[in-house]
Design a protein around this motif. Structure first.
Motif, PDB file in Angstrom:
ATOM      1  N   GLU A  21      -6.568 -27.870 -22.869  1.00  0.00           N
ATOM      2  CA  GLU A  21      -7.075 -29.234 -23.023  1.00  0.00           C
ATOM      3  C   GLU A  21      -8.525 -29.225 -23.513  1.00  0.00           C
ATOM      4  OE1 GLU A  21      -6.289 -32.449 -20.480  1.00  0.00           O
ATOM      5  OE2 GLU A  21      -4.345 -31.690 -19.806  1.00  0.00           O
ATOM      6  N   GLN A  22      -8.997 -30.394 -23.957  1.00  0.00           N
ATOM      7  CA  GLN A  22     -10.322 -30.525 -24.555  1.00  0.00           C
ATOM      8  C   GLN A  22     -11.452 -30.017 -23.655  1.00  0.00           C
ATOM      9  OE1 GLN A  22     -11.484 -34.649 -24.998  1.00  0.00           O
ATOM     10  NE2 GLN A  22     -10.280 -35.266 -23.224  1.00  0.00           N
ATOM     11  N   HIS A  23     -11.243 -30.056 -22.343  1.00  0.00           N
ATOM     12  CA  HIS A  23     -12.283 -29.638 -21.404  1.00  0.00           C
ATOM     13  C   HIS A  23     -12.499 -28.126 -21.430  1.00  0.00           C
ATOM     14  CE1 HIS A  23     -11.889 -33.738 -20.091  1.00  0.00           C
ATOM     15  NE2 HIS A  23     -10.616 -33.539 -19.798  1.00  0.00           N
ATOM     16  N   ASP A  24     -11.622 -27.404 -22.114  1.00  0.00           N
ATOM     17  CA  ASP A  24     -11.848 -25.968 -22.310  1.00  0.00           C
ATOM     18  C   ASP A  24     -13.181 -25.714 -23.005  1.00  0.00           C
ATOM     19  OD1 ASP A  24      -9.360 -25.503 -21.225  1.00  0.00           O
ATOM     20  OD2 ASP A  24      -8.523 -24.494 -22.982  1.00  0.00           O
ATOM     21  N   ARG A  25     -13.602 -26.649 -23.861  1.00  0.00           N
ATOM     22  CA  ARG A  25     -14.858 -26.452 -24.598  1.00  0.00           C
ATOM     23  C   ARG A  25     -16.025 -26.304 -23.634  1.00  0.00           C
ATOM     24  NH1 ARG A  25     -12.834 -31.652 -27.841  1.00  0.00           N
ATOM     25  NH2 ARG A  25     -11.257 -30.638 -29.165  1.00  0.00           N
ATOM     26  N   ARG A  26     -16.112 -27.206 -22.703  1.00  0.00           N
ATOM     27  CA  ARG A  26     -17.194 -27.160 -21.721  1.00  0.00           C
ATOM     28  C   ARG A  26     -17.032 -25.978 -20.777  1.00  0.00           C
ATOM     29  NH1 ARG A  26     -18.679 -32.120 -17.513  1.00  0.00           N
ATOM     30  NH2 ARG A  26     -20.309 -30.998 -16.333  1.00  0.00           N
ATOM     31  N   LEU A  27     -15.793 -25.675 -20.422  1.00  0.00           N
ATOM     32  CA  LEU A  27     -15.551 -24.594 -19.468  1.00  0.00           C
ATOM     33  C   LEU A  27     -15.870 -23.230 -20.068  1.00  0.00           C
ATOM     34  CD1 LEU A  27     -14.610 -23.678 -16.728  1.00  0.00           C
ATOM     35  CD2 LEU A  27     -12.238 -23.957 -17.486  1.00  0.00           C
TER      36      LEU A  27
ATOM     37  N   ASP B  95     -14.690 -30.250  -8.583  1.00  0.00           N
ATOM     38  CA  ASP B  95     -15.323 -30.796  -9.768  1.00  0.00           C
ATOM     39  C   ASP B  95     -16.147 -29.734 -10.519  1.00  0.00           C
ATOM     40  OD1 ASP B  95     -17.570 -30.483  -8.177  1.00  0.00           O
ATOM     41  OD2 ASP B  95     -18.007 -32.629  -7.998  1.00  0.00           O
ATOM     42  N   TRP B  96     -16.834 -30.179 -11.557  1.00  0.00           N
ATOM     43  CA  TRP B  96     -17.616 -29.250 -12.376  1.00  0.00           C
ATOM     44  C   TRP B  96     -18.721 -28.564 -11.576  1.00  0.00           C
ATOM     45  CZ3 TRP B  96     -16.343 -27.483 -17.014  1.00  0.00           C
ATOM     46  CH2 TRP B  96     -15.443 -28.206 -17.795  1.00  0.00           C
TER      47      TRP B  96
ATOM     48  N   SER C 189      -8.677 -26.699 -17.010  1.00  0.00           N
ATOM     49  CA  SER C 189      -9.983 -27.328 -17.213  1.00  0.00           C
ATOM     50  C   SER C 189      -9.972 -28.813 -16.875  1.00  0.00           C
ATOM     51  CB  SER C 189     -10.468 -27.113 -18.648  1.00  0.00           C
ATOM     52  OG  SER C 189      -9.577 -27.675 -19.600  1.00  0.00           O
ATOM     53  N   TYR C 190      -8.826 -29.475 -17.034  1.00  0.00           N
ATOM     54  CA  TYR C 190      -8.786 -30.908 -16.711  1.00  0.00           C
ATOM     55  C   TYR C 190      -8.991 -31.166 -15.225  1.00  0.00           C
ATOM     56  CZ  TYR C 190      -3.892 -30.168 -15.252  1.00  0.00           C
ATOM     57  OH  TYR C 190      -2.743 -29.728 -14.630  1.00  0.00           O
TER      58      TYR C 190
ATOM     59  N   GLU D 183     -12.346 -32.501 -13.886  1.00  0.00           N
ATOM     60  CA  GLU D 183     -12.724 -33.901 -14.067  1.00  0.00           C
ATOM     61  C   GLU D 183     -12.544 -34.724 -12.792  1.00  0.00           C
ATOM     62  OE1 GLU D 183     -13.925 -35.483 -17.187  1.00  0.00           O
ATOM     63  OE2 GLU D 183     -14.453 -33.347 -17.168  1.00  0.00           O
TER      64      GLU D 183
END
Length: 241
Positions: A23-29, A203-204, A192-193, A196
């Protein structure tokens, strides 16, 4: 006896992460892992690149967004990508298409060697183990959490230690960071989701606290799933000879 040799540079401990679905949150992770000098393997569903679908998760309406094909080299820079099959299914009769073809596509898109996979839903059978051996898959991760630090006896049924948000995580971290006499492997997995969530144990900020505790230690080998699998395979083959 192969396990007694430990890890590269004589280290007795290794840490690896595995995150599923792409998912898109892989970028931040992935960026967070790079920030702390950690290594992770990201298991991607190759038939769902760029997918966007409405979804209801954690009590709120949201949109599931998968990463897109052309971002793999940069998003996962310094990490590893591996297969989560083509469609999040691994039927025995079509494993070549579901897994091997998925791995080959990931190699083309990422420019990285792709040697492993994660079972969708963590589900597998003895037939999967036999078939995957013939497809040149080095390792396959399950979701049968061990809450321990033993090395996997069979890499095609690799059970992780726990999820990152496991309620025992703090105790596991305390135990792992103690001096080790025998090789220990801490495998932490998740999605990664999940980061959120508003839950302070998921959480992060909580994920970053885990990274902070594990980072920068001279007695730990920070490695991807594939690097650990390659080391274990090489060690075990040498012992057999």
């Amino acid at each position: 006896m192969a396990e007694l040799t430990g890890f590269p540079d004589g280290k007795r401990k290794a840490v690896t992460f595995g995150f599923d679905d792409g998912e898109q949150h892989d970028r931040r992770l992935a960026a967070l892992c790079r920030q702390y000098g950690l290594k992770a393997t990201f298991f991607l569903i190759t038939g769902q690149f760029g997918l966007e679908v409405p979804f209801h998760r954690y009590g709120a309406d949201t949109v599931v967004r998968r990463v897109v094909e052309n971002e793999l080299p940069e998003t996962y820079r310094g990490m590893e990508v591996a297969s989560h099959t083509e469609t999040h299914r691994a039927p025995i009769g079509t494993l070549r298409e579901a897994v091997r073809d998925s791995m080959d596509r990931l190699e083309t898109l990422s420019g990285m060697p792709v040697t492993g996979m994660a079972y969708p839903g963590g589900e597998f059978t003895g037939d999967h183990l036999l078939e995957l051996e013939g497809l040149g898959v080095d390792y396959a991760r399950t979701t049968q959490y061990t809450h321990a630090f033993a090395l996997p006896p069979r890499l095609l049924a690799w059970a992780p230690t726990c999820r990152y948000c496991d309620r025992e995580m703090d105790c596991l971290l305390d135990a792992f960071l103690q001096p080790a006499q025998q090789p220990q492997l801490f495998y932490i997995m998740g999605h990664s989701y999940e980061l959120e969530q508003s839950d302070p144990h998921a959480d992060w900020a909580y994920m970053e606290s885990i990274c902070r505790r594990l980072a920068g230690r001279e007695d730990i080998w920070y490695a991807t799933n594939g690097e650990i699998a390659a080391h274990l395979l090489s060690t075990r083959q040498a012992v057999r000879r």
